[in-house]
Design a protein around this motif. Structure first.
Motif, PDB file in Angstrom:
ATOM      1  N   CYS A 265      -3.275  -4.020  10.624  1.00 45.29           N
ATOM      2  CA  CYS A 265      -2.878  -3.317   9.397  1.00 45.29           C
ATOM      3  C   CYS A 265      -2.676  -1.832   9.657  1.00 45.29           C
ATOM      4  O   CYS A 265      -1.763  -1.206   9.109  1.00 45.29           O
ATOM      5  CB  CYS A 265      -3.931  -3.525   8.299  1.00 45.29           C
ATOM      6  N   TRP A 266      -3.534  -1.265  10.482  1.00 41.19           N
ATOM      7  CA  TRP A 266      -3.383   0.162  10.816  1.00 41.19           C
ATOM      8  C   TRP A 266      -2.046   0.414  11.501  1.00 41.19           C
ATOM      9  O   TRP A 266      -1.335   1.361  11.179  1.00 41.19           O
ATOM     10  CB  TRP A 266      -4.529   0.608  11.706  1.00 41.19           C
TER      11      TRP A 266
ATOM     12  N   TYR B 207       0.820  -1.210   0.000  1.00 38.93           N
ATOM     13  CA  TYR B 207       0.000   0.000   0.000  1.00 38.93           C
ATOM     14  C   TYR B 207       0.857   1.265   0.000  1.00 38.93           C
ATOM     15  O   TYR B 207       0.665   2.168  -0.820  1.00 38.93           O
ATOM     16  CB  TYR B 207      -0.917  -0.022   1.218  1.00 38.93           C
TER      17      TYR B 207
ATOM     18  N   ARG C 263      -6.611  -0.562  -3.739  1.00 34.37           N
ATOM     19  CA  ARG C 263      -6.161   0.453  -2.777  1.00 34.37           C
ATOM     20  C   ARG C 263      -7.332   0.987  -1.962  1.00 34.37           C
ATOM     21  O   ARG C 263      -7.249   1.155  -0.748  1.00 34.37           O
ATOM     22  CB  ARG C 263      -5.466   1.595  -3.522  1.00 34.37           C
ATOM     23  N   LEU C 264      -8.452   1.250  -2.655  1.00 33.50           N
ATOM     24  CA  LEU C 264      -9.641   1.747  -1.959  1.00 33.50           C
ATOM     25  C   LEU C 264     -10.143   0.727  -0.954  1.00 33.50           C
ATOM     26  O   LEU C 264     -10.496   1.077   0.183  1.00 33.50           O
ATOM     27  CB  LEU C 264     -10.735   2.070  -2.984  1.00 33.50           C
TER      28      LEU C 264
ATOM     29  N   ARG D  63       4.872   4.358   7.780  1.00 30.81           N
ATOM     30  CA  ARG D  63       4.785   5.723   7.264  1.00 30.81           C
ATOM     31  C   ARG D  63       5.607   6.687   8.112  1.00 30.81           C
ATOM     32  O   ARG D  63       6.317   7.559   7.606  1.00 30.81           O
ATOM     33  CB  ARG D  63       3.332   6.186   7.217  1.00 30.81           C
TER      34      ARG D  63
ATOM     35  N   ALA E 286       0.861   0.072   8.894  1.00 29.94           N
ATOM     36  CA  ALA E 286       0.916   1.202   7.967  1.00 29.94           C
ATOM     37  C   ALA E 286       1.394   2.472   8.664  1.00 29.94           C
ATOM     38  O   ALA E 286       2.200   3.229   8.126  1.00 29.94           O
ATOM     39  CB  ALA E 286      -0.459   1.425   7.342  1.00 29.94           C
ATOM     40  N   THR E 287       0.903   2.702   9.884  1.00 25.94           N
ATOM     41  CA  THR E 287       1.295   3.905  10.621  1.00 25.94           C
ATOM     42  C   THR E 287       2.773   3.882  10.973  1.00 25.94           C
ATOM     43  O   THR E 287       3.490   4.870  10.788  1.00 25.94           O
ATOM     44  CB  THR E 287       0.462   4.036  11.907  1.00 25.94           C
TER      45      THR E 287
ATOM     46  N   LEU F  39      -8.326  -0.678   6.523  1.00 26.89           N
ATOM     47  CA  LEU F  39      -7.487  -0.078   7.566  1.00 26.89           C
ATOM     48  C   LEU F  39      -8.314   0.434   8.740  1.00 26.89           C
ATOM     49  O   LEU F  39      -7.869   0.407   9.890  1.00 26.89           O
ATOM     50  CB  LEU F  39      -6.667   1.074   6.989  1.00 26.89           C
TER      51      LEU F  39
ATOM     52  N   GLU G 134      -7.844   0.706   2.071  1.00 24.44           N
ATOM     53  CA  GLU G 134      -8.037   1.876   2.926  1.00 24.44           C
ATOM     54  C   GLU G 134      -9.274   1.712   3.799  1.00 24.44           C
ATOM     55  O   GLU G 134      -9.289   2.129   4.965  1.00 24.44           O
ATOM     56  CB  GLU G 134      -8.133   3.136   2.067  1.00 24.44           C
ATOM     57  N   ARG G 135     -10.332   1.114   3.249  1.00 25.70           N
ATOM     58  CA  ARG G 135     -11.512   0.829   4.069  1.00 25.70           C
ATOM     59  C   ARG G 135     -11.179  -0.216   5.123  1.00 25.70           C
ATOM     60  O   ARG G 135     -11.631  -0.145   6.265  1.00 25.70           O
ATOM     61  CB  ARG G 135     -12.653   0.341   3.177  1.00 25.70           C
TER      62      ARG G 135
END
Length: 229
Positions: free
Chosen positions: A35-36, A12, A22-23, A43, A39-40, A29, A26-27
């Motif tokens: 997953c959140w 992602y 991707r959409l 990033r 990704a956090t 997440l 994101e939903r």
């Protein structure tokens, strides 16, 4: 749903997912804590590495590029951890580059001024009178003539009811710039930390002024009261 948070977060953030997938991710997440978190974390690591990239030595940047190459398949699962390791390497390199500047020797007149500000007592008289009778909660208590590292200076001592003290020092010779000082407006004013004190320096009408306090807020307040900033 069975999935791999590390792999999915890496794909992602790397922009490898097509628009629909991707959409959907994101939903996802918003509902998946794992997953959140992946990704956090990834990033934040990338943002930290990017923000410090320009100040890192060239040799360190090369090592970080080498680490990044290891993130390719089949080791994509380790991508977030490798990126964070690269960011840590940059932070360490910057700290090592900055450390020598933090230990620079300060000019003798400034060290002497810091010693006066921290001294238990300062012998003062009533002449000459002060540029201001009061600076906020600090009231003028007297004036002394001192030699600060072979610089003749007039020291105006101000004290607050709780015993805190601010020194306003004037000299016909410009005070040397402190190591690590940052510029203020109007130039060539500066603010610095010297020997456990905060100093604001500015030249005005042929006189070099130095405000010495226990903290930067008080030093800046004195500078503004004197019309130096």
């Amino acid at each position: 749903m069975r999935h791999d948070p590390e792999r999915d977060a890496a794909a992602y953030l790397a922009g490898e997912l097509h628009a629909l997938r991707r959409l959907r991710f994101e939903r996802h997440l918003l509902e998946c804590r794992d997953c959140w978190a992946e990704a956090t974390t990834a990033r934040q690591g990338r943002m930290l590495a990017e923000s410090l990239r320009e100040v890192a030595p060239p040799s360190t940047r090369e090592r970080i590029r080498d680490v990044a190459e290891l993130a390719e398949e089949p080791q994509r699962r380790r991508w977030p951890q490798l990126l964070l390791a690269a960011a840590v390497a940059v932070v360490i390199a910057v700290a090592l580059a900055v450390a020598p500047r933090l230990t620079q020797t300060q000019p003798a007149p400034l060290v002497a001024a810091a010693d006066l500000q921290r001294a238990d007592a300062l012998i003062v008289g009533q002449e000459p009178g002060p540029p201001l009778m009061r600076i906020g909660a600090y009231v003028w208590r007297g004036t002394a003539q001192e030699e600060l590292g072979e610089m003749a200076a007039t020291v105006y001592s101000y004290a607050a009811p709780d015993g805190r003290r601010v020194l306003v020092i004037a000299s016909t010779r410009p005070f040397p710039r402190a190591a690590g000082a940052r510029d203020l407006k109007p130039a060539p004013s500066w603010l610095a930390e010297v020997e456990g004190t905060s100093m604001l320096c500015a030249d005005k009408d042929g006189t070099s002024w130095l405000a010495v306090a226990a903290d930067q807020v008080t030093a800046l307040t004195a500078g503004r009261a004197l019309g130096l900033t």
